[in-house]
Enzyme design. Structure first.
Site, PDB file in Angstrom:
ATOM      1  N   LYS A   4       0.852  -1.200   0.000  1.00  0.00           N
ATOM      2  CA  LYS A   4       0.000   0.000   0.000  1.00  0.00           C
ATOM      3  C   LYS A   4       0.878   1.236   0.000  1.00  0.00           C
ATOM      4  CE  LYS A   4       0.942   1.501   4.277  1.00  0.00           C
ATOM      5  NZ  LYS A   4       1.699   2.693   4.529  1.00  0.00           N
ATOM      6  N   ASP A 134      -2.414  -1.790   9.701  1.00  0.00           N
ATOM      7  CA  ASP A 134      -2.620  -1.804   8.252  1.00  0.00           C
ATOM      8  C   ASP A 134      -3.153  -3.143   7.723  1.00  0.00           C
ATOM      9  OD1 ASP A 134      -1.610   0.759   8.205  1.00  0.00           O
ATOM     10  OD2 ASP A 134       0.385   0.177   7.516  1.00  0.00           O
TER      11      ASP A 134
HETATM   12  O1  C5P Z   1      -0.171  -1.097  14.216  1.00  0.00           O
HETATM   13  P1  C5P Z   1       1.290  -1.270  13.920  1.00  0.00           P
HETATM   14  O2  C5P Z   1       1.878  -2.446  14.626  1.00  0.00           O
HETATM   15  O3  C5P Z   1       1.605  -1.282  12.475  1.00  0.00           O
HETATM   16  O4  C5P Z   1       1.990   0.013  14.511  1.00  0.00           O
HETATM   17  C1  C5P Z   1       3.363   0.067  14.740  1.00  0.00           C
HETATM   18  C2  C5P Z   1       3.677   1.293  15.572  1.00  0.00           C
HETATM   19  O5  C5P Z   1       3.441   2.478  14.811  1.00  0.00           O
HETATM   20  C3  C5P Z   1       2.842   1.462  16.824  1.00  0.00           C
HETATM   21  O6  C5P Z   1       3.381   0.763  17.902  1.00  0.00           O
HETATM   22  C4  C5P Z   1       2.909   2.971  17.035  1.00  0.00           C
HETATM   23  O7  C5P Z   1       4.163   3.342  17.605  1.00  0.00           O
HETATM   24  C5  C5P Z   1       2.916   3.505  15.622  1.00  0.00           C
HETATM   25  N1  C5P Z   1       1.566   3.864  15.152  1.00  0.00           N
HETATM   26  C6  C5P Z   1       0.964   4.996  15.654  1.00  0.00           C
HETATM   27  N2  C5P Z   1      -0.293   5.342  15.219  1.00  0.00           N
HETATM   28  C7  C5P Z   1      -0.930   4.605  14.282  1.00  0.00           C
HETATM   29  C8  C5P Z   1      -0.324   3.453  13.746  1.00  0.00           C
HETATM   30  C9  C5P Z   1       0.923   3.110  14.206  1.00  0.00           C
HETATM   31  O8  C5P Z   1       1.531   5.696  16.501  1.00  0.00           O
HETATM   32  N3  C5P Z   1      -2.141   4.990  13.864  1.00  0.00           N
END
Ligand code: C5P
Length: 310
Positions: A4, A134
């Site tokens: 993406k 995602d």
């Molecule tokens: O959800 P995911 O594991 O991909 O997110 C990785 C990190 O990215 C989270 O731990 C956070 O630090 C950051 N993040 C965030 N806000 C979001 C998505 C991700 O701060 N909406």
């Protein structure tokens, strides 16, 4: 499962749970990882292709975690330990392209088929959201608006097919590092008072101009409206990306943007021919590791034959 890019990424205040409220216009593009699953005596993971050496091959692997989460949700706990998972990577790791989420989405779709668990895409999305923000979009594909931490999705109305050039960075960027850099840059903004908390960061808002341009199907209208609130943070961590963005603009890109948390840069071209020329120009500038041409939107994670998923 497709990579993406984010056509818009508006980042709001840091929430109590460590995530940020975002508004993201996700767009799935034609760069795919492949996940295969087979029954086996015990758990095995084989990763090959782009960046395979930096993908964990054990319990930390997102596809393994996805299989385990699906098994748990469907009362088949033992099944997740009797799998042979193959991951053929084309999406670079830590690139801002949701490669890990694509692999998790692939494992969910593939195991749902292999085990005959019959969960709907929405139900798989709920499990996926526990693995990464995602993952639900990797399942859905197309172009969609994501809110919350990016997991609450609504399909967007988009006309036409868009041609992109992706420039891969020399090294990866960890998503939490980029969000943290974004918070630091915001805290250091001139005029910001010492005691101002996250409260003075406005709530993220969808660009209605971008949505109208996407409905019109005109890449020349879409290009200037691409935006990413994480871009200054990604540029602060990898200053070379500035040169990549400049090279794209110089070679005729209609829009140039860091994808998600980076470091991949995405360049919008007027058509397939323009994308080829742009790819040659960016390659010649020597500002990135590799360049690929892709198009979007493409569908989300889908099966390519019995017991195998793409
Ligand atoms: O959800 P995911 O594991 O991909 O997110 C990785 C990190 O990215 C989270 O731990 C956070 O630090 C950051 N993040 C965030 N806000 C979001 C998505 C991700 O701060 N909406």
């Amino acid at each position: 499962m497709p990579a993406k890019i984010n056509l818009q990424l508006a980042v709001g205040p840091l929430r109590g749970d460590g995530y940020h409220d975002i508004v993201s216009v996700f767009h799935a593009v034609s760069l795919f990882d492949e996940v295969t699953v087979r029954y086996a005596d015990r758990l095995g993971v084989a990763v090959s292709g782009e960046g395979a050496e930096s993908v964990p091959a054990g319990q930390a692997n997102l596809a393994v975690r996805a299989a385990a989460a699906l098994a748990k949700a469907t009362g088949l706990r033992g099944q997740a330990a009797r799998l042979r998972i193959g991951i053929r990577k084309r999406i670079p790791v830590a690139a801002g392209l949701a490669g890990g989420s694509a692999d998790a989405a692939g494992a969910l779709v593939a195991c749902n088929e292999l085990w005959g668990t019959g969960l709907t895409q929405a139900a798989l999305g709920e499990i996926g959201a526990t693995l990464g923000s995602d993952v639900p979009f990797s399942l859905l594909g197309g172009t969609a608006v994501g809110i919350g931490r990016g997991e609450q999705l609504t399909r967007a109305l988009v006309t036409g097919n868009y041609h992109w050039v992706l420039a891969f960075g020399v090294s990866g960027l960890a998503t939490p590092d980029v969000y943290a850099a974004c918070d630091r840059l915001r805290a250091a903004r001139p005029g910001r008072t010492e005691d101002a908390g996250a409260d003075d960061v406005p709530a993220p808002a969808l660009s209605t101009e971008l949505m109208a341009a996407l409905r019109s199907g005109d890449p020349a209208a879409v290009g200037p409206l691409l935006s990413n609130d994480l871009q200054p943070a990604a540029l602060s961590l990898q200053p070379l990306l500035r040169r990549a963005l400049a090279a794209g603009k110089e070679h005729g890109a209609l829009g140039a943007i860091v994808s998600g948390s980076g470091p991949t840069c995405a360049f919008l071209a007027g058509g397939a021919q323009e994308a080829s020329e742009l790819a040659v120009g960016i390659t010649g500038a020597g500002v990135c590791r590799a360049v690929v041409q892709v198009s979007g939107p493409v569908p989300g994670a889908s099966l390519i034959s019995d017991g195998m998923a793409n």
